[in-house]
Design a protein around this motif. Structure first.
Motif, short mmCIF file in Angstrom:
data_model
loop_
_atom_site.label_atom_id
_atom_site.label_comp_id
_atom_site.label_asym_id
_atom_site.label_seq_id
_atom_site.Cartn_x
_atom_site.Cartn_y
_atom_site.Cartn_z
N TYR A 192 7.28 5.04 36.91
CA TYR A 192 8.72 4.79 37.51
C TYR A 192 9.54 5.95 37.93
CZ TYR A 192 7.58 -0.09 36.05
OH TYR A 192 7.14 -1.30 36.05
N THR A 193 10.03 5.92 39.08
CA THR A 193 11.08 7.00 39.62
C THR A 193 12.46 6.58 39.52
OG1 THR A 193 9.75 7.57 41.17
CG2 THR A 193 11.59 8.30 41.72
N LEU A 194 13.25 7.22 38.78
CA LEU A 194 14.52 7.12 38.52
C LEU A 194 15.58 7.49 39.50
CD1 LEU A 194 16.98 5.95 36.38
CD2 LEU A 194 16.94 8.23 35.59
N ILE A 195 16.37 6.59 39.97
CA ILE A 195 17.38 6.98 41.19
C ILE A 195 18.67 6.56 40.70
CG2 ILE A 195 17.98 6.99 43.80
CD1 ILE A 195 14.84 6.33 44.27
N HIS A 196 19.67 7.43 40.69
CA HIS A 196 21.01 7.13 40.58
C HIS A 196 21.50 6.85 41.80
CE1 HIS A 196 21.37 7.70 36.27
NE2 HIS A 196 20.67 8.80 36.29
N LEU A 213 13.41 9.90 51.08
CA LEU A 213 13.28 8.52 51.18
C LEU A 213 14.56 7.80 50.29
CD1 LEU A 213 12.14 6.10 52.96
CD2 LEU A 213 10.67 5.37 51.10
N TRP A 214 14.98 8.38 49.16
CA TRP A 214 15.97 8.12 48.20
C TRP A 214 17.50 7.70 48.95
CZ3 TRP A 214 15.74 11.97 43.24
CH2 TRP A 214 14.28 11.50 42.78
N ASP A 215 17.83 8.43 49.66
CA ASP A 215 18.98 8.25 50.47
C ASP A 215 18.81 6.63 51.41
OD1 ASP A 215 20.31 10.33 49.55
OD2 ASP A 215 20.11 11.52 51.58
N SER A 216 17.85 6.60 51.79
CA SER A 216 17.63 5.29 52.64
C SER A 216 17.67 4.20 51.68
CB SER A 216 16.40 5.19 53.55
OG SER A 216 16.02 3.94 54.11
N ILE A 217 16.97 4.15 50.54
CA ILE A 217 16.85 3.33 49.35
C ILE A 217 18.23 2.71 48.99
CG2 ILE A 217 16.03 2.52 47.35
CD1 ILE A 217 13.39 4.22 48.05
N THR A 218 18.95 3.92 48.64
CA THR A 218 20.38 3.76 48.00
C THR A 218 21.34 3.27 49.20
OG1 THR A 218 20.04 5.66 46.57
CG2 THR A 218 22.27 5.10 47.29
N GLN A 256 15.36 -11.40 53.01
CA GLN A 256 15.31 -10.69 54.47
C GLN A 256 14.54 -9.15 54.10
OE1 GLN A 256 18.03 -10.82 57.62
NE2 GLN A 256 19.54 -11.86 55.95
N ILE A 257 13.81 -8.78 55.35
CA ILE A 257 13.29 -7.41 55.36
C ILE A 257 14.04 -7.07 56.56
CG2 ILE A 257 11.54 -5.99 55.46
CD1 ILE A 257 11.86 -7.08 52.64
N ASN A 258 14.80 -6.21 56.60
CA ASN A 258 15.37 -5.75 58.05
C ASN A 258 14.76 -4.29 58.14
OD1 ASN A 258 16.86 -3.67 56.44
ND2 ASN A 258 18.58 -4.85 56.47
N ASP A 259 15.14 -3.46 59.25
CA ASP A 259 14.33 -2.26 59.88
C ASP A 259 14.66 -1.25 58.44
OD1 ASP A 259 13.59 -3.24 61.99
OD2 ASP A 259 15.47 -2.36 63.10
N SER A 260 15.66 -1.16 57.89
CA SER A 260 15.73 -0.23 56.84
C SER A 260 14.90 -0.53 55.65
CB SER A 260 17.33 -0.19 56.42
OG SER A 260 18.26 0.32 57.41
N GLN A 261 14.95 -1.92 55.14
CA GLN A 261 14.25 -2.08 54.12
C GLN A 261 12.62 -2.05 54.36
OE1 GLN A 261 16.61 -5.80 54.12
NE2 GLN A 261 16.17 -6.05 52.14
N GLN A 262 12.26 -2.19 55.71
CA GLN A 262 11.00 -2.19 56.05
C GLN A 262 10.42 -0.72 55.63
OE1 GLN A 262 9.31 -0.37 58.72
NE2 GLN A 262 7.21 -1.18 58.20
N ARG A 263 11.22 0.31 56.22
CA ARG A 263 10.86 1.67 55.81
C ARG A 263 10.89 1.90 54.28
NH1 ARG A 263 14.58 6.63 56.00
NH2 ARG A 263 12.95 8.49 56.00
N ASN A 264 11.81 1.11 53.62
CA ASN A 264 11.90 1.43 52.08
C ASN A 264 10.55 0.88 51.32
OD1 ASN A 264 14.22 2.93 52.77
ND2 ASN A 264 15.48 1.04 52.09
N THR A 265 10.20 -0.52 51.72
CA THR A 265 9.12 -1.14 51.18
C THR A 265 7.90 -1.41 51.55
OG1 THR A 265 10.01 -3.20 52.54
CG2 THR A 265 11.35 -2.71 50.28
N GLY A 266 7.85 -0.91 52.75
CA GLY A 266 6.47 -1.19 53.47
C GLY A 266 6.11 -2.53 53.99
#
Length: 345
Positions: free
Chosen positions: A137-141, A274-279, A201-211
């Motif tokens: 797992y990758t930890l992201i604050h 990709l972390w900034d987009s996820i956050t 919902q999966i929008n454009d940003s979430q599409q990039r983050n989740t595949g």
């Protein structure tokens, strides 16, 4: 119920800063309406104490750290990692330092790149958040910020998945699909576990983050009330098995104000770019919660008949029972020897 009315809440661990923020200078923090100071001692450990010099009540957080000792800005008194005064510059060095010349310490420790404190007698360890420090797992604050909302209201919101269809209709929720599929609730002491599936919902940003494809998807949250003000939600996307594990902690600054901290763990090894987009997506979701919760009465009713409840509120109703039981407990006054030294297990 207000935070100040339940002494048992003081007997848990709460984040007050990122580990990296406790470095060369003392840091002031407020919890349960009281002022404290944290600093890094000479051995590298984080220490914490009441933010008041025993000499003339100056704020030690306005001072500085010298060789790991906390130095008072008023008369230069220096306090070591144990809180004992080791130097009074104006006094004859041949004379002993008075035994009462010490600051009142509180327990401090570090885990998950956070500094945690307990200002009471611990009923539990720093919470075990499995995915936050587990291989794979990758930890992201994501955020640590002050909310003008009470800690119970924020955690209640985290346990209340049914609000997502409405509060988060412009981000992850779908108001056209408000119904949930939920399983049984399991209770072990003050720990609550449950699972619930929603249409997300999966929008454009979430599409990039989740595949995942843009549109709607099924997402199951395996949620745990870890401690009264610590929430863990392992969100699993059924289409690809992605796990987005959400951790929320609420440090009660006072009855109406909370230091809200959120961090996540992901099982897909997302690249740092990709972390900034996820956050950003998670911050949008939390901003939607914050905008609503900051206008909700901070007085949190723990009596089951005060507010109305439906079947979808089973998790939050159970949360009220947990808090009611803690409110009825006697003060905890018997820490074990290891905790008494100030070292978390």
């Amino acid at each position: 119920m207000l935070i100040s009315e339940v002494p048992a809440f003081r007997d848990y661990w709460y984040p007050i800063a990122y580990s990296a923020d406790i470095a060369d200078e003392p840091v002031a923090f407020r919890i349960f309406g009281e002022q404290y100071v944290a600093w890094r001692a000479g051995d590298g450990t984080v220490q914490a104490a009441v933010d008041e010099c025993p000499h003339r009540a100056a704020r030690l957080s306005q001072g500085w750290v010298t060789d790991g000792c906390l130095t008072c800005p008023y008369h230069g008194w220096r306090f070591d990692a144990d809180g004992r005064c080791v130097e009074i510059p104006s006094a004859d060095p041949a004379l002993p330092i008075p035994p009462r010349a010490h600051v009142d310490k509180v327990l401090a420790g570090e885990r998950y790149e956070l500094v945690w404190v307990c200002v009471g007698m611990p009923r539990a360890d720093i919470p075990d958040l499995h995915e936050a420090d587990t291989a794979g797992y990758t930890l992201i604050h994501e955020m640590m910020e002050v909310w003008t909302a009470s800690a119970p209201r924020i955690i209640d919101n985290a346990l209340d998945v049914s609000h997502a269809a409405w509060v988060h209709r412009n981000s992850i929720g779908s108001s056209a699909n408000p119904r949930l599929e939920s399983g049984p609730i399991e209770r072990d002491g003050s720990t609550i576990n449950f699972s619930v599936t929603m249409i997300s919902q999966i929008n454009d940003s979430q599409q990039r983050n989740t595949g995942l494809d843009v549109g709607l998807t099924r997402r199951t949250t395996h949620a745990t009330l870890v401690q009264p003000f610590v929430f863990r939600g392992r969100m699993v996307y059924e289409e690809n098995g992605l796990e987005h594990v959400l951790f929320k902690t609420c440090t009660p600054i006072d009855d109406e104000t909370t230091l809200f901290c959120q961090f996540i763990a992901r099982n897909d090894d997302p690249p740092p770019e990709l972390w900034d987009s996820i956050t950003a997506v998670d911050r949008q979701v939390q901003a939607e919660d914050k905008a609503l919760l900051e206008h909700v009465n901070p007085n949190f009713p723990i009596e089951p008949t005060t507010e109305l409840h439906t079947k979808a509120d089973r998790m939050t109703l159970e949360y009220r029972k947990v808090l009611a039981e803690l409110a009825a407990t006697a003060p905890h006054v018997a820490p074990d020897a290891e905790w008494a030294t100030g070292a978390p297990r």
